[in-house]
Design a protein around this motif. Structure first.
Motif, PDB file in Angstrom:
ATOM      1  N   UNK A   1       3.708 -35.057 -87.538  1.00  0.00           N
ATOM      2  CA  UNK A   1       4.104 -33.789 -87.255  1.00  0.00           C
ATOM      3  C   UNK A   1       2.873 -32.750 -87.554  1.00  0.00           C
ATOM      4  N   UNK A   2       2.485 -33.004 -88.934  1.00  0.00           N
ATOM      5  CA  UNK A   2       1.345 -32.032 -89.520  1.00  0.00           C
ATOM      6  C   UNK A   2      -0.118 -32.171 -88.587  1.00  0.00           C
ATOM      7  N   UNK A   3      -0.183 -33.380 -88.102  1.00  0.00           N
ATOM      8  CA  UNK A   3      -1.226 -33.567 -87.226  1.00  0.00           C
ATOM      9  C   UNK A   3      -1.401 -32.869 -86.185  1.00  0.00           C
ATOM     10  N   UNK A   4       0.026 -32.795 -85.507  1.00  0.00           N
ATOM     11  CA  UNK A   4       0.030 -31.859 -84.280  1.00  0.00           C
ATOM     12  C   UNK A   4       0.195 -30.471 -84.374  1.00  0.00           C
TER      13      UNK A   4
ATOM     14  N   UNK B   1      -6.006 -24.840 -81.488  1.00  0.00           N
ATOM     15  CA  UNK B   1      -6.354 -24.600 -79.791  1.00  0.00           C
ATOM     16  C   UNK B   1      -6.105 -25.887 -79.011  1.00  0.00           C
ATOM     17  N   UNK B   2      -5.921 -27.046 -79.724  1.00  0.00           N
ATOM     18  CA  UNK B   2      -5.809 -28.419 -78.726  1.00  0.00           C
ATOM     19  C   UNK B   2      -4.540 -28.171 -78.032  1.00  0.00           C
ATOM     20  N   UNK B   3      -4.584 -29.120 -77.107  1.00  0.00           N
ATOM     21  CA  UNK B   3      -3.469 -29.431 -76.084  1.00  0.00           C
ATOM     22  C   UNK B   3      -2.811 -30.905 -76.502  1.00  0.00           C
ATOM     23  N   UNK B   4      -1.424 -30.712 -76.262  1.00  0.00           N
ATOM     24  CA  UNK B   4      -0.523 -32.097 -76.371  1.00  0.00           C
ATOM     25  C   UNK B   4      -0.299 -32.627 -75.214  1.00  0.00           C
ATOM     26  N   UNK B   5      -0.133 -33.825 -74.771  1.00  0.00           N
ATOM     27  CA  UNK B   5       0.165 -34.380 -73.352  1.00  0.00           C
ATOM     28  C   UNK B   5       1.487 -34.901 -73.472  1.00  0.00           C
ATOM     29  N   UNK B   6       2.286 -34.888 -72.612  1.00  0.00           N
ATOM     30  CA  UNK B   6       3.711 -35.339 -72.560  1.00  0.00           C
ATOM     31  C   UNK B   6       3.390 -36.448 -71.414  1.00  0.00           C
ATOM     32  N   UNK B   7       3.927 -37.726 -71.723  1.00  0.00           N
ATOM     33  CA  UNK B   7       3.772 -38.723 -70.484  1.00  0.00           C
ATOM     34  C   UNK B   7       5.096 -38.922 -69.745  1.00  0.00           C
TER      35      UNK B   7
ATOM     36  N   UNK C   1       9.712 -37.154 -72.951  1.00  0.00           N
ATOM     37  CA  UNK C   1       8.612 -37.101 -74.161  1.00  0.00           C
ATOM     38  C   UNK C   1       8.528 -35.648 -74.424  1.00  0.00           C
ATOM     39  N   UNK C   2       8.224 -34.723 -73.483  1.00  0.00           N
ATOM     40  CA  UNK C   2       7.990 -33.330 -73.331  1.00  0.00           C
ATOM     41  C   UNK C   2       9.299 -32.733 -74.508  1.00  0.00           C
ATOM     42  N   UNK C   3      10.303 -33.087 -73.933  1.00  0.00           N
ATOM     43  CA  UNK C   3      11.575 -32.715 -74.742  1.00  0.00           C
ATOM     44  C   UNK C   3      11.679 -33.101 -76.078  1.00  0.00           C
ATOM     45  N   UNK C   4      11.229 -34.248 -76.569  1.00  0.00           N
ATOM     46  CA  UNK C   4      11.039 -34.683 -77.686  1.00  0.00           C
ATOM     47  C   UNK C   4      10.208 -34.286 -78.504  1.00  0.00           C
ATOM     48  N   UNK C   5       8.800 -34.080 -77.973  1.00  0.00           N
ATOM     49  CA  UNK C   5       7.930 -33.457 -78.762  1.00  0.00           C
ATOM     50  C   UNK C   5       8.008 -32.206 -79.160  1.00  0.00           C
ATOM     51  N   UNK C   6       8.851 -31.213 -78.305  1.00  0.00           N
ATOM     52  CA  UNK C   6       9.297 -29.852 -78.757  1.00  0.00           C
ATOM     53  C   UNK C   6      10.495 -29.918 -79.696  1.00  0.00           C
ATOM     54  N   UNK C   7      11.246 -30.849 -79.405  1.00  0.00           N
ATOM     55  CA  UNK C   7      12.657 -30.773 -80.421  1.00  0.00           C
ATOM     56  C   UNK C   7      12.241 -31.501 -81.616  1.00  0.00           C
ATOM     57  N   UNK C   8      11.614 -32.368 -81.960  1.00  0.00           N
ATOM     58  CA  UNK C   8      11.517 -33.001 -83.190  1.00  0.00           C
ATOM     59  C   UNK C   8      10.437 -32.623 -83.781  1.00  0.00           C
ATOM     60  N   UNK C   9       9.084 -32.628 -82.918  1.00  0.00           N
ATOM     61  CA  UNK C   9       7.667 -32.427 -83.780  1.00  0.00           C
ATOM     62  C   UNK C   9       7.348 -30.791 -83.783  1.00  0.00           C
ATOM     63  N   UNK C  10       8.168 -29.998 -83.002  1.00  0.00           N
ATOM     64  CA  UNK C  10       8.038 -28.707 -82.962  1.00  0.00           C
ATOM     65  C   UNK C  10       6.624 -27.960 -82.288  1.00  0.00           C
TER      66      UNK C  10
ATOM     67  N   UNK D   1       1.996 -27.727 -74.436  1.00  0.00           N
ATOM     68  CA  UNK D   1       2.288 -29.102 -73.739  1.00  0.00           C
ATOM     69  C   UNK D   1       1.441 -28.824 -72.584  1.00  0.00           C
ATOM     70  N   UNK D   2       1.119 -30.238 -72.046  1.00  0.00           N
ATOM     71  CA  UNK D   2       0.430 -30.469 -70.773  1.00  0.00           C
ATOM     72  C   UNK D   2       1.220 -31.494 -70.130  1.00  0.00           C
TER      73      UNK D   2
END
Length: 449
Positions: free
Chosen positions: A190-193, A200-206, A210-219, A225-226
């Motif tokens: 979580x801290x890393x993301x 300014x980095x991007x986080x990819x959703x496969x 995973x997109x919903x999970x990354x938003x909900x659990x990791x903020x 998100x891309x």
């Protein structure tokens, strides 16, 4: 934790792997002008493949090779020694050939596969990868560093806006999905993301899941998100894939279930489902069960599954050691169904491999990303996760289909693969949308041109 001197340790590692390779790369680097670069850090899929992540990571490299002009790619793999059980000489040779044709530069980081298994090891790898990126991308006119999967989610903690490259993190899963009891590692991710996004980095959703999970659990905010849906490279030329002979008991018809030997894959639910079908008198084909690991001997989970299989007197073959050749079983005319009994699944690559091989039907749980590829009655049959009775009912439906229905499932699976999961098309779209300079054949340093 004190890190070793990076430059000297990397040079020693590369030289041990192939001393002539280091000299050739040094000479090439001195002779060529600075170029736009895409750097890819990866922990599985270069020296071998221990899971679906390895297949996906190399598919990612193959897609980049097809999309980028020669000489643009820098690969930073975690070095795996030849003595490691996960080291695959044939796989390594093919990876190196793919990258050689692309005139790619390879700089391994030392430490081995074991480092990815614990938090301090992942933190050390992230620091070393960032050192390599800063050294090799410093003079590139444009550059991006891509961290593939969980071990590199900590790159964001080392990244800042002054770095001469952009950053993309591509998690194929998270610890919260696979090992939710490991709270310290989840917090590290979580801290890393969070740090990556702030810089300014991007986080990819496969997958959508995973997109919903990354938003909900990791903020992770939507703006960061891309979409980079996982997939296969149907157009990539490749050598003859490895094959493994089908076990003799399976040659008259079999069910296939394979994946990492972890509880989240739901193999216990599958064995219970087969027991239920046998108890009611349904005819169940031979079960070819491959919950695999890279270990030389079975682990506790595999021993437990084998004991269950014997206790339930299930007609089956049990395989514990991973091999890429097992994918050849998907093409066998004796295959009656592919079973994916996962309890949790960020994406689920096996259905796509089944579609590509023409294997049908696919029976899968409605866990995570599997719902995006296996649609009940359309591309396969589905069941509730962690519900053996529901899985048994779906398997019964699958085993009763007609030849025409099987062919329809094949056609729809291949159509979905082409429409949504062509990895080369997906990667090209990402490059064109976010870093179009990477595809420009004339993108070199102005002073050197």
């Amino acid at each position: 934790m004190t890190l070793p001197n990076h430059s000297s340790s990397v040079r020693r590692t590369v030289a041990q792997h192939d001393p002539s390779l280091l000299c050739a790369r040094r000479a090439g680097a001195l002779a060529e002008p600075p170029q736009t670069k895409i750097a890819v850090a990866m922990h599985d899929g270069f020296y071998g493949c221990t899971s679906g992540t390895g297949f996906s990571n190399r598919a990612f490299l193959e897609a980049l090779v097809q999309a980028l002009p020669p000489g643009r790619l820098l690969v930073i793999p975690v070095q795996v020694s030849r003595s490691d059980p996960s080291y695959d000489p044939a796989w390594t040779a093919e990876t190196e050939l793919i990258l050689h044709r692309a005139q790619a530069h390879v700089v391994p980081v030392p430490g081995g596969r074991a480092l990815t298994g614990y938090l301090a090891g992942c933190a050390a790898l992230c620091a070393q990868v960032m050192d390599v990126a800063r050294e090799h991308l410093a003079h590139a006119p444009n550059a991006e560093l891509i961290g593939l999967d969980i071990p590199f989610l900590g790159l964001g903690g080392h990244y800042n806006a002054r770095d001469p490259f952009s950053l993309l993190l591509l998690p194929r899963s998270t610890t919260e999905l696979t090992s939710p009891q490991q709270q310290r590692r989840i917090e590290w991710e979580r801290r890393g993301m969070e740090s990556a996004v702030r810089s300014g980095a991007r986080i990819a959703a496969i997958s959508d899941h995973m997109a919903a999970h990354l938003k909900r659990v990791y903020g992770v905010p939507q703006r960061a998100l891309v979409e980079i849906p996982n997939g296969l490279n149907p157009a990539t030329p490749r050598s003859t894939p490895p094959t493994t002979p089908l076990p003799q008991p399976a040659q008259d018809g079999f069910l296939l279930a394979m994946g990492r030997a972890v509880a989240s894959k739901g193999f216990e639910d599958l064995l219970e489902a087969v027991r239920l079908l046998n108890a009611e008198g349904s005819r169940v084909p031979h079960l070819l069960l491959a919950p695999t690991s890279h270990g030389l001997s079975p682990n506790d989970y595999q021993r437990r599954l084998r004991a269950l299989m014997r206790h339930h007197r299930i007609d089956g073959t049990f395989v514990t050691r991973f091999s890429p050749g097992y994918r050849s079983w998907l093409e066998s005319p004796a295959l009656r169904a592919v079973i994916v009994p996962s309890r949790a699944e960020p994406f689920g690559r096996i259905p796509l491999e089944a579609f590509a091989a023409g294997a049908a039907p696919v029976v899968a749980t409605r866990a995570g990303g599997l719902t995006e590829t296996v649609v009940d009655g359309v591309t396969g049959f589905t069941a509730r996760p962690s519900d053996p009775a529901s899985l048994a009912a779906a398997m019964k439906r699958a085993l009763r289909i007609t030849a025409r229905e099987r062919e329809q499932l094949r056609d729809r699976g291949k159509a979905l693969l082409a429409a949504r999961h062509d990895y080369e098309a997906t990667i090209r779209t990402y490059l064109h949308t976010y870093i179009p300079w990477s595809m420009n054949p004339n993108s070199v340093d102005a002073e050197s041109a």
